[in-house]
Design an enzyme around this catalytic site. Structure first.
Site, PDB file in Angstrom:
ATOM      1  N   LEU A 163       2.115  -3.096  -7.522  1.00 39.62           N
ATOM      2  CA  LEU A 163       3.287  -3.554  -6.785  1.00 39.62           C
ATOM      3  C   LEU A 163       3.060  -3.186  -5.332  1.00 39.62           C
ATOM      4  O   LEU A 163       2.457  -2.157  -5.032  1.00 39.62           O
ATOM      5  CB  LEU A 163       4.567  -2.857  -7.280  1.00 39.62           C
ATOM      6  CG  LEU A 163       5.067  -3.224  -8.677  1.00 39.62           C
ATOM      7  CD1 LEU A 163       6.271  -2.361  -9.046  1.00 39.62           C
ATOM      8  CD2 LEU A 163       5.452  -4.696  -8.745  1.00 39.62           C
ATOM      9  N   ASP A 164       3.548  -4.007  -4.431  1.00 42.59           N
ATOM     10  CA  ASP A 164       3.427  -3.697  -3.013  1.00 42.59           C
ATOM     11  C   ASP A 164       4.070  -2.354  -2.701  1.00 42.59           C
ATOM     12  O   ASP A 164       4.998  -1.927  -3.396  1.00 42.59           O
ATOM     13  CB  ASP A 164       4.090  -4.774  -2.158  1.00 42.59           C
ATOM     14  CG  ASP A 164       3.328  -6.087  -2.169  1.00 42.59           C
ATOM     15  OD1 ASP A 164       2.138  -6.066  -2.533  1.00 42.59           O
ATOM     16  OD2 ASP A 164       3.923  -7.109  -1.811  1.00 42.59           O
ATOM     17  N   LYS A 165       3.619  -1.732  -1.638  1.00 42.71           N
ATOM     18  CA  LYS A 165       4.125  -0.423  -1.221  1.00 42.71           C
ATOM     19  C   LYS A 165       5.646  -0.406  -1.137  1.00 42.71           C
ATOM     20  O   LYS A 165       6.295   0.516  -1.621  1.00 42.71           O
ATOM     21  CB  LYS A 165       3.518  -0.051   0.129  1.00 42.71           C
ATOM     22  CG  LYS A 165       4.070   1.222   0.719  1.00 42.71           C
ATOM     23  CD  LYS A 165       3.523   1.480   2.108  1.00 42.71           C
ATOM     24  CE  LYS A 165       4.207   2.675   2.737  1.00 42.71           C
ATOM     25  NZ  LYS A 165       3.789   2.875   4.111  1.00 42.71           N
TER      26      LYS A 165
END
Length: 183
Positions: A163-165
């Site tokens: 998942l993106d940051k």
């Protein structure tokens, strides 16, 4: 701060090369994890030579037969240390861990984020010791299917998906290779 290691890259522009183009763009295409801005800086600092002569103009037009030598500073291999970072574990069994990843947390170490990641927290959670590139030590408690530390962004033991940051959400982490391959 980690010590960076100089690496010499040698490029020989093929005899039939007709595309032309700027030196900075040409070199960027051959240097792993390099941005054009970083290559421009290296050129301006005198770290690039063309045909035995230092070239300080990023706009130099590359031609067939050019011999380009470039010294780039590479970061040292990735080492992942366990870190006592709180985890919101939703489920855990013999095969998987389901973690509710908080927004703002990077999933795995890479050149820009070597600590404070979900992987650092997972290593602490399973009681593992630090893992390093080219280590012969077997990691127990997380899958090593995607755990190549020799690759720039390959430090992903147990990570099935990312998942993106800045995205929060549930992540499935494989505790063994069989579960990882099945997932």
């Amino acid at each position: 701060m980690e010590e960076r290691v100089p690496t010499q890259i040698v490029l020989n522009v093929p005899p039939g090369f007709t595309a032309g183009g700027r030196l900075d763009s040409y070199v960027t295409g051959f240097v792993l994890n390099a941005t054009r801005a970083k290559v421009q800086k290296a050129i301006k600092e005198g770290n690039v030579s063309v045909n035995g002569r230092i070239e300080t103009k990023p706009s130099y037009s590359v031609a067939a037969g050019d011999h380009i030598e470039c010294t780039v500073m590479r970061p040292p291999p990735i080492r992942i240390d366990p870190e006592a970072i709180p985890l919101d574990i939703v489920h855990e069994d013999d095969d998987i861990i389901v973690v509710n990843k908080a927004a703002g947390m990077v999933v795995h170490p890479a050149f820009g984020h070597r600590s404070g990641t979900l992987v650092n927290a997972l290593l602490h959670h399973i009681g593992a010791s630090a893992i390093e590139a080219d280590s012969e030590e077997k990691l127990e408690g997380l899958s090593v299917v995607n755990a190549s530390l020799s690759e720039p962004s390959g430090a992903r033991p147990g990570i099935v998906h990312r998942l993106d940051k800045d995205t929060s959400g549930l992540m499935v982490v494989a505790k063994n290779d069989v579960a990882h391959v099945r997932l």
